[in-house]
Design an enzyme around this catalytic site. Structure first.
Site, short mmCIF file in Angstrom:
data_model
loop_
_atom_site.label_atom_id
_atom_site.label_comp_id
_atom_site.label_asym_id
_atom_site.label_seq_id
_atom_site.Cartn_x
_atom_site.Cartn_y
_atom_site.Cartn_z
N HIS A 1 0.84 -1.19 0.00
CA HIS A 1 0.00 0.00 0.00
C HIS A 1 0.88 1.25 0.00
O HIS A 1 2.04 1.20 0.42
CB HIS A 1 -0.85 0.10 1.28
CG HIS A 1 -1.61 -1.14 1.64
ND1 HIS A 1 -2.97 -1.20 1.54
CD2 HIS A 1 -1.21 -2.33 2.14
CE1 HIS A 1 -3.39 -2.39 1.95
NE2 HIS A 1 -2.34 -3.09 2.32
N TYR A 2 0.33 2.38 -0.41
CA TYR A 2 0.92 3.65 0.00
C TYR A 2 -0.02 4.28 1.02
O TYR A 2 -1.22 3.99 1.04
CB TYR A 2 1.24 4.58 -1.16
CG TYR A 2 0.10 5.08 -2.04
CD1 TYR A 2 -1.13 5.50 -1.53
CD2 TYR A 2 0.29 5.19 -3.41
CE1 TYR A 2 -2.13 5.98 -2.35
CE2 TYR A 2 -0.73 5.67 -4.25
CZ TYR A 2 -1.92 6.06 -3.71
OH TYR A 2 -2.91 6.55 -4.52
N THR A 3 0.54 5.14 1.88
CA THR A 3 -0.29 5.74 2.93
C THR A 3 -1.26 6.75 2.36
O THR A 3 -2.35 6.95 2.91
CB THR A 3 0.59 6.42 3.99
OG1 THR A 3 1.44 7.38 3.35
CG2 THR A 3 1.43 5.38 4.74
N GLU B 1 2.51 -0.79 4.67
CA GLU B 1 2.20 0.58 4.29
C GLU B 1 3.50 1.33 3.99
O GLU B 1 4.42 1.35 4.82
CB GLU B 1 1.45 1.31 5.40
CG GLU B 1 0.00 0.86 5.57
CD GLU B 1 -0.94 1.52 4.56
OE1 GLU B 1 -0.48 2.37 3.76
OE2 GLU B 1 -2.13 1.17 4.58
N HIS C 1 -2.48 -3.24 -3.43
CA HIS C 1 -3.81 -3.02 -2.85
C HIS C 1 -4.85 -2.85 -3.96
O HIS C 1 -5.98 -3.32 -3.87
CB HIS C 1 -3.77 -1.77 -1.96
CG HIS C 1 -4.96 -1.62 -1.07
ND1 HIS C 1 -5.22 -0.46 -0.37
CD2 HIS C 1 -5.98 -2.46 -0.76
CE1 HIS C 1 -6.33 -0.61 0.33
NE2 HIS C 1 -6.82 -1.81 0.11
N ASP D 1 -3.39 2.28 -4.98
CA ASP D 1 -2.05 2.13 -4.44
C ASP D 1 -1.48 0.72 -4.65
O ASP D 1 -2.23 -0.24 -4.73
CB ASP D 1 -2.02 2.51 -2.95
CG ASP D 1 -3.07 1.78 -2.11
OD1 ASP D 1 -4.21 1.64 -2.58
OD2 ASP D 1 -2.74 1.37 -0.99
#
Length: 255
Positions: free
Chosen positions: A35-37, A100, A144, A154
């Protein structure tokens, strides 16, 4: 005072989040989700993942400079995938480890900045460690956006999957070149669309096989392109997209 030790040697320390539960039905982690935040402030993103009000979390958090924290024990069910599915599994949180990556995500115009080199090196080291200790097949390292098409983008089309693949992580084939030819898009119907949907479902994507190229199929094709055919991410199933999908299916190990 005793301080817990991270389960992965790649992590510097434990920064505990209360947001987790039991993995359901005795399931174990056999997938890694990246994921990215999606937040401009890294500190706020970390605090949000540890805030009980947010009801979100992950197992590991990777800073821009490559530092790694563990937030949730690997044996626990972190709350990172949300409404999602892959290969028929609809409780993705119970079968996955979530990472993350601190990154602001796509901007309002849809652009996304590159990931720092130190951060990518840390992600590679972390995923290799998790994969080795949990016997996770390379093709079970996913975005994700793969498990939640239409809802999530993401870690984005700029994420360097080829770097991970060179390190034995993930599943990738060379992108088929974009060329003229028949394509399928929103509004199309019929057996060829049904065949495309069946191929996407065979690879793992969750979608209806109804022969109708609607918003659901458009979103899944776009998610596929964001990971595997990044030259053009438009949700149109052109020859390049279909050929790349075919090559992925043919090259994926059966186990």
């Amino acid at each position: 005072m005793n301080h817990p030790t991270p389960e992965s040697p790649v992590a510097a320390k434990v920064f505990p989040s209360p947001n987790h539960g039991e993995r359901k039905e005795g399931k174990r982690a056999d997938m890694v989700l990246l994921h990215y935040t999606g937040m401009p402030d890294t500190g706020q993103a970390l605090q949000w993942l540890c805030n009980p009000v947010s009801e979100v979390s992950c197992h590991y958090f990777v800073f821009e400079d490559g530092r790694v924290l563990q937030l949730v024990p690997e044996g626990r069910r972190a709350w990172h995938a949300g409404v999602s599915s892959w290969a028929g599994e609809r409780d993705v949180n119970s079968v996955s480890l979530g990472i993350e990556i601190a990154h602001p995500g796509h901007d309002a115009a849809g652009a996304i900045a590159p990931y720092p080199e130190a951060q990518i090196e840390a992600v590679i080291a972390l995923v290799r460690d998790l994969g080795a200790r949990h016997s996770i097949a390379p093709h079970r390292v996913l975005a994700h956006s793969d498990v939640a098409p239409r809802r999530k983008r993401d870690p984005g089309e700029i994420f360097p999957w080829e770097r991970l693949f060179a390190a034995g992580i993930g599943h990738l084939v060379p992108e088929a070149p974009i060329r003229d030819g028949r394509f399928f898009q929103r509004g199309d119907e019929g057996p060829p669309v049904e065949a495309l949907q069946a191929m996407l479902a065979l690879y793992g994507y969750g979608l209806s096989i109804d022969g109708i190229f609607g918003e659901e199929t458009h979103g899944v094709v776009e998610a596929f392109q964001r990971h595997f055919r990044r030259t053009r991410v438009d949700g149109v199933a052109d020859a390049s997209t279909i050929t790349t999908l075919r090559d992925l299916i043919a090259s994926r190990p059966s186990a």
